[in-house]
Design a protein around this motif. Structure first.
Motif, mmCIF file in Angstrom:
data_model
loop_
_atom_site.group_PDB
_atom_site.id
_atom_site.type_symbol
_atom_site.label_atom_id
_atom_site.label_comp_id
_atom_site.label_asym_id
_atom_site.label_seq_id
_atom_site.Cartn_x
_atom_site.Cartn_y
_atom_site.Cartn_z
ATOM 1 N N LEU A 1 76.495 7.430 42.003
ATOM 2 C CA LEU A 1 76.511 6.023 42.386
ATOM 3 C C LEU A 1 75.116 5.570 42.797
ATOM 4 O O LEU A 1 74.650 4.495 42.372
ATOM 5 C CB LEU A 1 77.492 5.796 43.530
ATOM 6 N N ASP A 2 74.420 6.365 43.608
ATOM 7 C CA ASP A 2 73.063 6.000 44.003
ATOM 8 C C ASP A 2 72.140 5.899 42.798
ATOM 9 O O ASP A 2 71.295 5.001 42.715
ATOM 10 C CB ASP A 2 72.504 7.031 44.995
ATOM 11 N N GLU A 3 72.312 6.820 41.869
ATOM 12 C CA GLU A 3 71.489 6.803 40.657
ATOM 13 C C GLU A 3 71.724 5.519 39.859
ATOM 14 O O GLU A 3 70.771 4.890 39.377
ATOM 15 C CB GLU A 3 71.826 8.028 39.809
ATOM 16 N N GLU A 4 72.975 5.104 39.747
ATOM 17 C CA GLU A 4 73.291 3.905 38.976
ATOM 18 C C GLU A 4 72.857 2.635 39.707
ATOM 19 O O GLU A 4 72.381 1.676 39.095
ATOM 20 C CB GLU A 4 74.793 3.849 38.688
ATOM 21 N N LEU A 5 73.025 2.614 41.033
ATOM 22 C CA LEU A 5 72.601 1.443 41.811
ATOM 23 C C LEU A 5 71.093 1.247 41.758
ATOM 24 O O LEU A 5 70.596 0.127 41.892
ATOM 25 C CB LEU A 5 73.048 1.593 43.271
ATOM 26 N N ALA A 6 70.350 2.335 41.585
ATOM 27 C CA ALA A 6 68.888 2.258 41.575
ATOM 28 C C ALA A 6 68.332 1.782 40.237
ATOM 29 O O ALA A 6 67.188 1.331 40.165
ATOM 30 C CB ALA A 6 68.304 3.624 41.919
ATOM 31 N N LYS A 7 69.125 1.847 39.182
ATOM 32 C CA LYS A 7 68.623 1.505 37.851
ATOM 33 C C LYS A 7 68.432 0.002 37.679
ATOM 34 O O LYS A 7 69.059 -0.808 38.357
ATOM 35 C CB LYS A 7 69.600 2.009 36.784
ATOM 36 N N LYS A 8 67.557 -0.327 36.773
ATOM 37 C CA LYS A 8 67.379 -1.720 36.386
ATOM 38 C C LYS A 8 68.689 -2.253 35.824
ATOM 39 O O LYS A 8 69.395 -1.551 35.101
ATOM 40 C CB LYS A 8 66.297 -1.826 35.307
#
Length: 510
Positions: A483-490
């Protein structure tokens, strides 16, 4: 001209040392910090900040400024000396003075080397390149999971429930067990009792709360997450983004305030700090037409003197006292209301302990939390004793983990959880859905509406899931790391929908 060059050189190197010290100070005081949080302060309206933090930074950096100053002075002194070289030529002794002549080229190269070294150090400490690379890597989280509140049915009961929503600065559940003065103590016994006697959504089977997620780890971001179901994301784009500048703040979002306003509610926001800080005024005024009662307003009406300044402006005790009178006036009107409040006395670094409270501990921050605990309990008790309480839901929720890293490490658990308590909800509650839930602050958006008795088609709004429902949250589906990885993406969806004006929102009952 020489004097100007000399002072320009001094200013450059002092500034360079200051930038070197900044990431050290941020990491030392706050522990893990998103670079996005620092960037947000730079691109949002910053009026009303607490400048005592600036003096803390200068005090922290003083040894570095002195050390580097001595180093530069020694280097400058050595280069000013002109040593003599003695040698013989054709039997004759010759002495020659060696003159160091710094050139513009050498100065520029030295400055570039220093800047590159500083940049590498700052990147190591704050992961700046990680932020940049994430923003260059598009994701599809919003296309897959985001639910626009305008695209689903939100049905309110005929008799609408009022809402008093209190955001507690830096309030962690961990403070029930923390080492102070060589003892394990409970700094928030009243808040723990409120949570246990009512509804407390917890990531464990006991007293607990929600966890941090990317883009939600500071107050302004948490407020957006709680009321819209999305994090704050600062895109890398050629077009300037606005977070309170020019009166705009994510104009494409549909939020809690707008949904309530569309259903006949009047919205109010109370805070003891300046609402202009971090663009909070613009966010709440443009998303629900909130009436703002902040530090500036209190001075304007003469509630406090024009030159009054305690901690971030005005202490919580004064805010609560004023709110009591104003809430009674609001409650006397024949319309449902949403009153949101933001406390500030427990803000890092060391908080503020009100004069009405005892100072039981040698640690200032511990006294600030213990004092806040008792004042919030007294205020909630006052609410419960009013006639309007039978028709009012009260929600208390922390905004983020405390940013005082040393203080947090005193807690007996390394699993941090952020506080919540729901009082007098207007719905049936399945007790099996309350505990052992993995969720973030975004899930509070639909959960708040559900607590008021509203029925949400699909039980999802934004990226948030109604915690009273049987739906899995995004955190439960994806896990923390993903989730953190996806929230951080453009996100092209985020940039194309939330930063641009939207069509008139269909936020009424439908």
């Amino acid at each position: 001209m020489k004097r100007f060059v000399k002072w320009a050189n001094i200013v450059f190197w002092v500034g360079l040392v200051g930038l070197f010290v900044l990431p050290l100070y941020l990491i030392d005081s706050s522990g893990e910090m998103d670079f996005e949080q620092i960037l947000y302060v730079m691109v949002s309206k910053g009026d009303g900040a607490n400048y005592t933090m600036f003096f803390d930074y200068l005090w922290f950096g003083l040894p570095y400024f002195i050390g580097f100053g001595l180093l530069f002075w020694v280097g400058y002194t050595l280069t000013k000396k002109q040593p003599k070289l003695s040698f013989e030529r054709f039997g004759k002794k010759i002495e020659k003075v060696v003159t160091f002549k710094p050139t513009l080229k050498k100065a520029v190269l030295s400055a570039l080397a220093a800047v590159l070294a500083l940049g590498s150090f700052a990147n190591y400490k704050l992961n700046i390149w990680g932020y940049v690379s994430e923003r260059l890597n598009p994701g599809s989280l919003y296309e897959t999971y985001y639910v626009d509140p305008n695209d689903v049915s939100i049905q309110f009961p005929q008799e609408k429930q009022n809402l008093i929503y209190i955001v507690l600065e830096s309030m962690n559940t961990n403070f029930t067990s923390i080492e102070i003065d060589d003892e394990i103590v409970n700094l928030i016994p009243n808040l723990e009792t409120l949570a246990n006697d009512n509804i407390n959504f917890s990531s464990s089977y006991g007293f607990g709360g929600h966890v941090h997620a990317r883009g939600l780890t500071w107050t302004a971001a948490s407020l957006v997450g709680q009321t819209s179901g999305v994090p704050l994301q600062i895109p890398i784009t050629s077009e300037p983004t606005s977070f309170g500048m020019n009166g705009e703040y994510l104009p494409g979002l549909t939020t809690l305030g707008e949904i309530l306003q569309g259903n006949g509610y009047s919205n109010y926001f109370f805070m003891g700090s300046n609402a202009d800080f971090a663009g909070r005024r613009q966010y709440f005024e443009t998303h629900g037409n909130y009436e703002i009662y902040d530090l500036s307003y209190m001075k304007e009406i003469g509630y406090i003197p024009e030159d009054y300044n305690v901690f971030w402006g005005m202490e919580d005790s004064k805010m609560f006292d004023y709110a009591k009178d104003r809430i009674l006036e609001i409650a006397s009107n024949d319309e449902p209301f949403n009153i949101t409040m933001l406390t500030v006395d427990s803000h890092f670094m060391d908080g503020y302990t009100d004069a009405s409270c005892k100072t039981e501990y040698s640690v200032d921050y511990a006294n600030a939390f213990a004092c806040s605990d008792s004042m919030v309990r007294e205020f909630v008790t006052w609410i419960q004793n009013q006639d309007f309480y039978k028709d009012t839901t009260v929600i208390l929720v922390g905004d983020h983990n405390s940013m005082n890293n040393d203080f947090m490490q005193r807690t007996t658990s390394d699993q941090y959880a952020i506080y919540n308590a729901f009082l007098n909800v207007n719905r049936e509650v399945d007790e099996t859905r309350i505990k052992n839930r993995d969720y973030t602050v975004m899930d509070l958006f639909p959960t708040t509406l559900s607590a008021l008795g509203a029925t949400i088609e699909g039980d999802v709004l934004g990226l948030g899931v109604n915690l009273f429902s049987k739906e899995e949250t995004l955190l439960e589906r994806l896990g923390t790391d993903l989730l953190d990885e996806e929230l951080a993406k453009k996100s092209y969806y985020y940039e194309n929908h939330f930063f641009k004006e939207r069509e008139p929102a269909r936020t009424g009952t439908h």
